[in-house]
Design a protein around this motif. Structure first.
Motif, PDB file in Angstrom:
ATOM      1  N   GLU A  58       0.821  -1.202   0.000  1.00 44.38           N
ATOM      2  CA  GLU A  58       0.000   0.000   0.000  1.00 44.38           C
ATOM      3  C   GLU A  58       0.862   1.262   0.000  1.00 44.38           C
ATOM      4  N   ARG A  59       2.038   1.182   0.616  1.00 44.96           N
ATOM      5  CA  ARG A  59       2.928   2.348   0.708  1.00 44.96           C
ATOM      6  C   ARG A  59       3.753   2.556  -0.558  1.00 44.96           C
ATOM      7  N   ILE A  60       3.903   1.525  -1.367  1.00 46.77           N
ATOM      8  CA  ILE A  60       4.709   1.633  -2.590  1.00 46.77           C
ATOM      9  C   ILE A  60       3.958   2.474  -3.624  1.00 46.77           C
ATOM     10  N   PRO A  61       4.583   3.539  -4.115  1.00 42.43           N
ATOM     11  CA  PRO A  61       3.917   4.348  -5.155  1.00 42.43           C
ATOM     12  C   PRO A  61       4.046   3.696  -6.532  1.00 42.43           C
ATOM     13  N   ALA A  62       3.265   4.155  -7.468  1.00 37.11           N
ATOM     14  CA  ALA A  62       3.387   3.679  -8.848  1.00 37.11           C
ATOM     15  C   ALA A  62       4.743   4.074  -9.404  1.00 37.11           C
ATOM     16  N   LEU A  63       5.183   3.360 -10.421  1.00 32.14           N
ATOM     17  CA  LEU A  63       6.527   3.553 -10.973  1.00 32.14           C
ATOM     18  C   LEU A  63       6.775   5.001 -11.397  1.00 32.14           C
ATOM     19  N   THR A  64       5.749   5.663 -11.907  1.00 35.66           N
ATOM     20  CA  THR A  64       5.900   7.047 -12.368  1.00 35.66           C
ATOM     21  C   THR A  64       6.144   8.011 -11.214  1.00 35.66           C
ATOM     22  N   ASP A  65       5.780   7.599  -9.986  1.00 39.44           N
ATOM     23  CA  ASP A  65       5.947   8.462  -8.812  1.00 39.44           C
ATOM     24  C   ASP A  65       7.049   7.984  -7.876  1.00 39.44           C
ATOM     25  N   LEU A  66       7.726   6.903  -8.255  1.00 37.90           N
ATOM     26  CA  LEU A  66       8.739   6.310  -7.387  1.00 37.90           C
ATOM     27  C   LEU A  66       9.994   7.176  -7.355  1.00 37.90           C
ATOM     28  N   GLY A  67      10.494   7.428  -6.130  1.00 41.91           N
ATOM     29  CA  GLY A  67      11.705   8.218  -5.969  1.00 41.91           C
ATOM     30  C   GLY A  67      12.725   7.504  -5.103  1.00 41.91           C
ATOM     31  N   ALA A  68      13.922   8.057  -5.034  1.00 38.21           N
ATOM     32  CA  ALA A  68      15.006   7.441  -4.260  1.00 38.21           C
ATOM     33  C   ALA A  68      14.643   7.333  -2.784  1.00 38.21           C
ATOM     34  N   ASP A  69      13.916   8.300  -2.265  1.00 41.66           N
ATOM     35  CA  ASP A  69      13.556   8.281  -0.838  1.00 41.66           C
ATOM     36  C   ASP A  69      12.632   7.121  -0.494  1.00 41.66           C
ATOM     37  N   ASP A  70      11.868   6.655  -1.476  1.00 38.10           N
ATOM     38  CA  ASP A  70      10.946   5.535  -1.233  1.00 38.10           C
ATOM     39  C   ASP A  70      11.705   4.254  -0.901  1.00 38.10           C
ATOM     40  N   PHE A  71      12.868   4.068  -1.517  1.00 44.58           N
ATOM     41  CA  PHE A  71      13.670   2.871  -1.234  1.00 44.58           C
ATOM     42  C   PHE A  71      14.238   2.909   0.186  1.00 44.58           C
ATOM     43  N   LYS A  72      14.399   4.104   0.735  1.00 45.71           N
ATOM     44  CA  LYS A  72      14.918   4.239   2.100  1.00 45.71           C
ATOM     45  C   LYS A  72      13.813   4.097   3.150  1.00 45.71           C
ATOM     46  N   SER A  73      12.638   4.592   2.831  1.00 42.63           N
ATOM     47  CA  SER A  73      11.567   4.633   3.829  1.00 42.63           C
ATOM     48  C   SER A  73      10.675   3.401   3.840  1.00 42.63           C
ATOM     49  N   ILE A  74      10.626   2.667   2.720  1.00 45.28           N
ATOM     50  CA  ILE A  74       9.754   1.492   2.620  1.00 45.28           C
ATOM     51  C   ILE A  74      10.565   0.234   2.893  1.00 45.28           C
ATOM     52  N   TYR A  75      10.034  -0.638   3.730  1.00 46.73           N
ATOM     53  CA  TYR A  75      10.735  -1.887   4.076  1.00 46.73           C
ATOM     54  C   TYR A  75      10.760  -2.830   2.874  1.00 46.73           C
ATOM     55  N   GLY A  76      11.931  -3.432   2.659  1.00 47.04           N
ATOM     56  CA  GLY A  76      12.058  -4.401   1.579  1.00 47.04           C
ATOM     57  C   GLY A  76      13.220  -4.086   0.664  1.00 47.04           C
ATOM     58  N   GLU A  77      13.669  -5.101  -0.040  1.00 45.88           N
ATOM     59  CA  GLU A  77      14.788  -4.935  -0.955  1.00 45.88           C
ATOM     60  C   GLU A  77      14.358  -4.163  -2.208  1.00 45.88           C
ATOM     61  N   PRO A  78      15.345  -3.587  -2.936  1.00 47.27           N
ATOM     62  CA  PRO A  78      15.028  -2.726  -4.084  1.00 47.27           C
ATOM     63  C   PRO A  78      14.132  -3.375  -5.134  1.00 47.27           C
ATOM     64  N   LEU A  79      14.412  -4.638  -5.487  1.00 42.94           N
ATOM     65  CA  LEU A  79      13.636  -5.266  -6.552  1.00 42.94           C
ATOM     66  C   LEU A  79      12.202  -5.544  -6.113  1.00 42.94           C
ATOM     67  N   PHE A  80      12.012  -5.880  -4.848  1.00 44.64           N
ATOM     68  CA  PHE A  80      10.659  -6.112  -4.330  1.00 44.64           C
ATOM     69  C   PHE A  80       9.841  -4.830  -4.436  1.00 44.64           C
ATOM     70  N   ILE A  81      10.457  -3.709  -4.083  1.00 44.03           N
ATOM     71  CA  ILE A  81       9.776  -2.415  -4.163  1.00 44.03           C
ATOM     72  C   ILE A  81       9.566  -2.009  -5.622  1.00 44.03           C
ATOM     73  N   LEU A  82      10.605  -2.182  -6.442  1.00 42.93           N
ATOM     74  CA  LEU A  82      10.522  -1.792  -7.847  1.00 42.93           C
ATOM     75  C   LEU A  82       9.473  -2.612  -8.594  1.00 42.93           C
ATOM     76  N   ALA A  83       9.439  -3.926  -8.327  1.00 41.75           N
ATOM     77  CA  ALA A  83       8.450  -4.788  -8.982  1.00 41.75           C
ATOM     78  C   ALA A  83       7.034  -4.398  -8.559  1.00 41.75           C
TER      79      ALA A  83
END
Length: 357
Positions: A58-83
């Motif tokens: 629910e916290r992961i934004p859509a790819l068009t809104d994804l920023g570097a700060d999201d990878f720091k603030s959201i729990y999980g590895e980069p690919l899990f968040i990116l996917a």
């Protein structure tokens, strides 16, 4: 809760059909895999990690809104968040994302196993006996990562190095502990079988010496203490918060014993798998001394490899007595599975199964 006990019934049935007539083993594996996929992928809020993963998605934004700060603030590895971010371009429904992840995990492992043994449905059932609940049903990220690691190993064995690198990178970026497994695979690929056993013997000695100290075996002369200790270990098997348990430790050495039955010179593929099992088991033992979570993470990959090696032996024999022995092994491991289900229900790691809403 009854649906959880359907899995060991399916595992026993698939194992029996595979052993009796492996001519149709691929068909059995397909039906078995689809059944597991449906049960895991179409569950709704039936395990302890589901709410957490739902909240993360629910916290992961859509790819068009994804920023570097999201990878720091959201729990999980980069690919899990990116996917998840990419998937949100099409739908915000976490359940559909979960279905995709489960498909990668289940069908990836089934594919891997099918490439090394003609008794793949029986081998897949053995793997699920240990890790259906904890990994395939609960730990989504590690389930996907182990599947990607298995595919990386498959391509390594078949000299397709570009795919080895791709799947290894994907696995590491989906779960960081995959980097340890990648290192294990590389070591196992290049060392000889004798050196692999030497590593295992050294790690076993370190493990046993430390184990004596941890569990105070010097008090073995106290019969009451020893009796209570064994009972406690058997009772706490499966309880991650307390201990791995006596059987949990014993089965590691049992895996190596059964795998040693397979001749070293049987095939190059099985030789590499056998070395991978030996090295990964060694790491699991040392991981236990560091923290039980490292033991559990490594053991998932150990058991996947072990299930393949165990049933690769059956291609060498055509005896009804050996087939009976293998079926008894299947029954033994499914008994373990049923105990594991009961422990997870009692510990509230899994709840009443709810089909997709």
């Amino acid at each position: 809760m009854e649906i959880y006990y359907l899995i060991p019934a399916l595992a026993i049935s698939a194992g029996l059909l595979s052993i009796l007539g492996n001519k149709y083993d691929q068909i059995y594996l397909l039906f078995f895999s689809v059944a597991i996929f449906l049960i895991c992928g179409f569950r709704y809020n039936s395990d302890i990690d589901y709410p957490g993963y739902f909240e993360i998605y629910e916290r992961i934004p859509a790819l068009t809104d994804l920023g570097a700060d999201d990878f720091k603030s959201i729990y999980g590895e980069p690919l899990f968040i990116l996917a998840g971010s990419f998937f949100k371009l099409f739908t915000s429904d976490y359940q559909l994302y979960l279905i995709i992840l489960v498909a990668i995990s289940i069908f990836g492992k089934a594919f891997f196993i099918s490439k090394f043994t003609r008794y793949s449905s029986a081998a897949f059932g053995i793997y699920l006996c240990f890790h259906f609940i904890t990994v395939e049903f609960i730990q989504v990220r590690w389930a996907v990562s182990t599947s990607l690691l298995a595919l990386s190993l498959f391509f390594l064995i078949n000299f397709r190095y570009l795919y080895v690198i791709i799947f290894a990178i994907l696995a590491i970026n989906f779960h960081y502990y995959s980097s340890v497994i990648v290192l294990i695979i590389l070591i196992a690929y290049f060392v000889s079988i004798k050196k692999a056993y030497l590593i295992f013997y050294l790690c076993s000695i370190i493990f046993l010496l430390k184990l004596f100290d941890i569990f105070e075996f010097y008090r073995i002369s106290d019969i009451n203490f020893f009796s209570n200790y064994i009972k406690n270990q058997l009772n706490t098997y499966g309880n991650n918060d307390v201990s791995i348990g006596f059987l949990g430790i014993l089965r590691v050495f049992f895996c190596i014993f059964l795998a040693s039955i397979v001749p070293v010179g049987y095939s190059r593929e099985i030789l590499i798998l056998k070395k991978t099992l030996i090295i990964s088991t060694s790491v699991a033992l040392i991981g236990y001394l560091i923290g039980t979570i490292f033991y559990y993470r490594t053991l998932v990959f150990c058991d996947l490899i072990f299930s393949v090696i165990l049933f690769s032996r059956m291609t060498l024999i055509n005896s009804k007595y050996y087939k009976l022995l293998y079926f008894l092994i299947i029954l033994l491991y499914n008994l373990w599975f049923i105990i594991d289900i009961n422990n997870n229900i009692y510990g509230k790691f899994i709840t009443e199964y709810i089909f997709l809403k």
